[in-house]
Design a protein around this motif. Structure first.
Motif, PDB file in Angstrom:
ATOM      1  N   LEU A   1       0.831  -1.202   0.000  1.00 42.11           N
ATOM      2  CA  LEU A   1       0.000   0.000   0.000  1.00 42.11           C
ATOM      3  C   LEU A   1       0.868   1.257   0.000  1.00 42.11           C
ATOM      4  O   LEU A   1       0.591   2.221  -0.718  1.00 42.11           O
ATOM      5  CB  LEU A   1      -0.936  -0.006   1.208  1.00 42.11           C
ATOM      6  CG  LEU A   1      -1.850  -1.234   1.340  1.00 42.11           C
ATOM      7  CD1 LEU A   1      -2.805  -1.060   2.510  1.00 42.11           C
ATOM      8  CD2 LEU A   1      -2.619  -1.475   0.047  1.00 42.11           C
ATOM      9  N   LEU A   2       1.911   1.248   0.816  1.00 41.73           N
ATOM     10  CA  LEU A   2       2.834   2.382   0.828  1.00 41.73           C
ATOM     11  C   LEU A   2       3.500   2.554  -0.537  1.00 41.73           C
ATOM     12  O   LEU A   2       3.709   3.681  -1.006  1.00 41.73           O
ATOM     13  CB  LEU A   2       3.910   2.182   1.901  1.00 41.73           C
ATOM     14  CG  LEU A   2       3.438   2.135   3.351  1.00 41.73           C
ATOM     15  CD1 LEU A   2       4.631   1.854   4.276  1.00 41.73           C
ATOM     16  CD2 LEU A   2       2.749   3.432   3.753  1.00 41.73           C
ATOM     17  N   LEU A   3       3.810   1.429  -1.186  1.00 42.09           N
ATOM     18  CA  LEU A   3       4.455   1.496  -2.494  1.00 42.09           C
ATOM     19  C   LEU A   3       3.518   2.109  -3.526  1.00 42.09           C
ATOM     20  O   LEU A   3       3.939   2.923  -4.357  1.00 42.09           O
ATOM     21  CB  LEU A   3       4.895   0.107  -2.938  1.00 42.09           C
ATOM     22  CG  LEU A   3       5.625   0.038  -4.283  1.00 42.09           C
ATOM     23  CD1 LEU A   3       6.905   0.878  -4.252  1.00 42.09           C
ATOM     24  CD2 LEU A   3       5.931  -1.410  -4.654  1.00 42.09           C
ATOM     25  N   TRP A   4       2.236   1.730  -3.499  1.00 43.93           N
ATOM     26  CA  TRP A   4       1.282   2.305  -4.447  1.00 43.93           C
ATOM     27  C   TRP A   4       1.176   3.814  -4.257  1.00 43.93           C
ATOM     28  O   TRP A   4       1.216   4.576  -5.228  1.00 43.93           O
ATOM     29  CB  TRP A   4      -0.088   1.661  -4.282  1.00 43.93           C
ATOM     30  CG  TRP A   4      -1.163   2.418  -5.007  1.00 43.93           C
ATOM     31  CD1 TRP A   4      -2.149   3.181  -4.450  1.00 43.93           C
ATOM     32  CD2 TRP A   4      -1.324   2.540  -6.428  1.00 43.93           C
ATOM     33  NE1 TRP A   4      -2.919   3.760  -5.428  1.00 43.93           N
ATOM     34  CE2 TRP A   4      -2.440   3.392  -6.652  1.00 43.93           C
ATOM     35  CE3 TRP A   4      -0.640   2.021  -7.518  1.00 43.93           C
ATOM     36  CZ2 TRP A   4      -2.873   3.720  -7.919  1.00 43.93           C
ATOM     37  CZ3 TRP A   4      -1.076   2.359  -8.796  1.00 43.93           C
ATOM     38  CH2 TRP A   4      -2.183   3.193  -8.988  1.00 43.93           C
ATOM     39  N   VAL A   5       1.043   4.250  -3.027  1.00 39.08           N
ATOM     40  CA  VAL A   5       0.923   5.684  -2.761  1.00 39.08           C
ATOM     41  C   VAL A   5       2.165   6.414  -3.251  1.00 39.08           C
ATOM     42  O   VAL A   5       2.083   7.475  -3.888  1.00 39.08           O
ATOM     43  CB  VAL A   5       0.692   5.929  -1.257  1.00 39.08           C
ATOM     44  CG1 VAL A   5       0.793   7.420  -0.926  1.00 39.08           C
ATOM     45  CG2 VAL A   5      -0.674   5.388  -0.832  1.00 39.08           C
ATOM     46  N   HIS A   6       3.330   5.844  -2.972  1.00 38.17           N
ATOM     47  CA  HIS A   6       4.584   6.474  -3.403  1.00 38.17           C
ATOM     48  C   HIS A   6       4.670   6.565  -4.922  1.00 38.17           C
ATOM     49  O   HIS A   6       4.959   7.633  -5.485  1.00 38.17           O
ATOM     50  CB  HIS A   6       5.773   5.675  -2.867  1.00 38.17           C
ATOM     51  CG  HIS A   6       7.091   6.112  -3.429  1.00 38.17           C
ATOM     52  ND1 HIS A   6       7.789   7.199  -2.946  1.00 38.17           N
ATOM     53  CD2 HIS A   6       7.829   5.616  -4.473  1.00 38.17           C
ATOM     54  CE1 HIS A   6       8.896   7.365  -3.649  1.00 38.17           C
ATOM     55  NE2 HIS A   6       8.946   6.426  -4.579  1.00 38.17           N
ATOM     56  N   CYS A   7       4.419   5.449  -5.605  1.00 36.23           N
ATOM     57  CA  CYS A   7       4.571   5.429  -7.063  1.00 36.23           C
ATOM     58  C   CYS A   7       3.541   6.316  -7.751  1.00 36.23           C
ATOM     59  O   CYS A   7       3.858   6.987  -8.748  1.00 36.23           O
ATOM     60  CB  CYS A   7       4.478   3.996  -7.576  1.00 36.23           C
ATOM     61  SG  CYS A   7       5.907   2.973  -7.144  1.00 36.23           S
ATOM     62  N   ALA A   8       2.309   6.321  -7.238  1.00 40.55           N
ATOM     63  CA  ALA A   8       1.284   7.190  -7.826  1.00 40.55           C
ATOM     64  C   ALA A   8       1.677   8.655  -7.658  1.00 40.55           C
ATOM     65  O   ALA A   8       1.407   9.482  -8.547  1.00 40.55           O
ATOM     66  CB  ALA A   8      -0.068   6.919  -7.175  1.00 40.55           C
ATOM     67  N   GLU A   9       2.323   8.972  -6.551  1.00 37.07           N
ATOM     68  CA  GLU A   9       2.724  10.357  -6.305  1.00 37.07           C
ATOM     69  C   GLU A   9       3.881  10.776  -7.206  1.00 37.07           C
ATOM     70  O   GLU A   9       3.774  11.751  -7.951  1.00 37.07           O
ATOM     71  CB  GLU A   9       3.115  10.534  -4.838  1.00 37.07           C
ATOM     72  CG  GLU A   9       3.519  11.947  -4.484  1.00 37.07           C
ATOM     73  CD  GLU A   9       3.815  12.108  -2.995  1.00 37.07           C
ATOM     74  OE1 GLU A   9       4.785  12.803  -2.668  1.00 37.07           O
ATOM     75  OE2 GLU A   9       3.074  11.529  -2.180  1.00 37.07           O
ATOM     76  N   VAL A  10       4.989  10.040  -7.152  1.00 31.79           N
ATOM     77  CA  VAL A  10       6.154  10.465  -7.935  1.00 31.79           C
ATOM     78  C   VAL A  10       5.887  10.319  -9.436  1.00 31.79           C
ATOM     79  O   VAL A  10       6.387  11.121 -10.247  1.00 31.79           O
ATOM     80  CB  VAL A  10       7.428   9.697  -7.524  1.00 31.79           C
ATOM     81  CG1 VAL A  10       7.772   9.987  -6.070  1.00 31.79           C
ATOM     82  CG2 VAL A  10       7.305   8.203  -7.778  1.00 31.79           C
ATOM     83  N   GLY A  11       5.085   9.316  -9.817  1.00 30.87           N
ATOM     84  CA  GLY A  11       4.722   9.183 -11.218  1.00 30.87           C
ATOM     85  C   GLY A  11       3.905  10.365 -11.698  1.00 30.87           C
ATOM     86  O   GLY A  11       4.082  10.850 -12.824  1.00 30.87           O
ATOM     87  N   SER A  12       3.000  10.858 -10.848  1.00 29.88           N
ATOM     88  CA  SER A  12       2.200  12.032 -11.196  1.00 29.88           C
ATOM     89  C   SER A  12       3.067  13.276 -11.291  1.00 29.88           C
ATOM     90  O   SER A  12       2.903  14.104 -12.204  1.00 29.88           O
ATOM     91  CB  SER A  12       1.089  12.234 -10.159  1.00 29.88           C
ATOM     92  OG  SER A  12       0.131  11.197 -10.223  1.00 29.88           O
ATOM     93  N   TYR A  13       3.986  13.434 -10.355  1.00 25.03           N
ATOM     94  CA  TYR A  13       4.882  14.594 -10.403  1.00 25.03           C
ATOM     95  C   TYR A  13       5.659  14.623 -11.719  1.00 25.03           C
ATOM     96  O   TYR A  13       5.755  15.667 -12.385  1.00 25.03           O
ATOM     97  CB  TYR A  13       5.872  14.554  -9.237  1.00 25.03           C
ATOM     98  CG  TYR A  13       5.271  14.833  -7.876  1.00 25.03           C
ATOM     99  CD1 TYR A  13       3.975  15.316  -7.731  1.00 25.03           C
ATOM    100  CD2 TYR A  13       6.014  14.615  -6.718  1.00 25.03           C
ATOM    101  CE1 TYR A  13       3.437  15.573  -6.490  1.00 25.03           C
ATOM    102  CE2 TYR A  13       5.486  14.873  -5.470  1.00 25.03           C
ATOM    103  CZ  TYR A  13       4.198  15.348  -5.347  1.00 25.03           C
ATOM    104  OH  TYR A  13       3.667  15.598  -4.104  1.00 25.03           O
ATOM    105  N   LEU A  14       6.213  13.481 -12.089  1.00 27.18           N
ATOM    106  CA  LEU A  14       7.008  13.425 -13.310  1.00 27.18           C
ATOM    107  C   LEU A  14       6.158  13.668 -14.553  1.00 27.18           C
ATOM    108  O   LEU A  14       6.537  14.432 -15.448  1.00 27.18           O
ATOM    109  CB  LEU A  14       7.686  12.055 -13.433  1.00 27.18           C
ATOM    110  CG  LEU A  14       9.118  11.916 -12.932  1.00 27.18           C
ATOM    111  CD1 LEU A  14       9.631  10.514 -13.213  1.00 27.18           C
ATOM    112  CD2 LEU A  14      10.038  12.953 -13.554  1.00 27.18           C
TER     113      LEU A  14
END
Length: 313
Positions: free
Chosen positions: A114-127
């Motif tokens: 769950l932490l990984l999904w939140v992290h990847c969705a965030e940094v992926g959106s930023y990029l």
């Protein structure tokens, strides 16, 4: 600031030469953050951790500002401040759980997947938003950013070795997790809220004029599968990119110091601590690009191992 201050020369976790330092100061990160919320809500187990543990409808603005404060602290604050912020988040997460209404299963919100999904969705959106809006990032710098952001993942409790370190690994992660995503009731609650957050009667016109456009642009920037899950047709990617580019030009035309006055003011605090040369600048990225894009340098940024990422279990 006193020369004897122990934090006077502390560049923090990333420092003024990092891609993170330059990119997180860009005003399009606010739109990217809203995109991340839309995307994060599509993981049913992850979004329940939010909806079942917080009154996000009545404290939505407070939650958004706390999130912005956390990102600002770990990006521009001292090492001690960043570590303290991460410890606070981990401590809160260990006390929280969510329940699957279909199965009755209770699980911790700090499960690694769950932490990984939140992290990847965030940094992926930023990029995605940064690059499509005209922020000057080469492929090598995008990979370097993802590698840097494994420090952020560590702060919230993830093993950095289990976090995608470049764009190829991030794309592989999204492909692997796709079958777990769905727009359940909680996702539609988040969608409804983001489109029309509660405000006082006097602020309704501003919400419709300003926030409505921000939310609509953030939503339009989602990947096609997210539009499909939410049940609305995806706009043409080229049209969205043109709108993101126009928004980027408009927001970047506002003088940086005026933008950085907004709370919580982490960039100005970092410049006061480190000196004016610590100012985030697209020029620094262009200067770095000539070095990062030399043959072999992109692989050096993550140790030359494009298969290092592994899904946490």
């Amino acid at each position: 600031m006193s020369r004897t201050d122990p934090h006077a020369a502390d560049p923090g976790l990333f420092g003024p030469d990092s891609v993170t330092w330059q990119m997180h100061g860009d005003p399009m990160m606010w739109i990217a953050g809203v995109r991340a919320l839309y995307l994060q809500a599509l993981h049913p187990r992850a979004v329940r951790g939010v909806t079942q543990n917080s009154d996000f409808r009545n404290d939505a603005w407070g939650r958004l500002l706390r999130t912005a404060n956390f990102v600002g602290t770990i990006s521009y604050g001292t090492t001690e401040a960043a570590e303290r912020a991460g410890a606070r988040v981990r401590r809160i997460h260990t006390r929280l759980a969510a329940t699957d209404p279909g199965t009755g299963e209770t699980y911790g919100v700090d499960e690694p997947e769950l932490l990984l999904w939140v992290h990847c969705a965030e940094v992926g959106s930023y990029l995605d938003v940064a690059r499509r809006s005209g922020f000057p990032l080469t492929d090598a710098q995008a990979d370097r950013y993802l590698d840097e952001q494994r420090e952020s993942a560590r702060l919230v409790g993830l093993d950095p070795g289990a976090v995608p370190a470049d764009s190829r690994q991030l794309a592989a992660y999204f492909k692997e997790v796709r079958h777990e995503l769905a727009a359940g009731p909680e996702a539609h609650d988040v969608d409804d809220f983001l489109r029309r957050p509660p405000v006082g009667a006097l602020l309704v016109p501003a919400r419709e004029l300003l926030w409505g456009r921000v939310a609509a642009l953030a939503y339009s920037a989602l990947p096609p599968y997210a539009h499909e899950l939410y049940g609305r047709s995806a706009p043409a990617p080229e049209r969205v990119t043109r709108r993101l580019t126009a928004a980027g030009r408009l927001l970047r035309s506002i003088p940086a110091r005026a933008r950085w006055q907004l709370p919580p003011g982490h960039i100005l605090k970092a410049m006061a601590r480190l000196g004016p040369e610590a100012r985030p600048s697209q020029y620094k990225l262009r200067r770095q690009a000539a070095i990062l894009d030399r043959p072999g340098r992109a692989r050096e940024s993550n140790g030359g191992d494009s298969t290092r990422w592994r899904k946490p279990g």
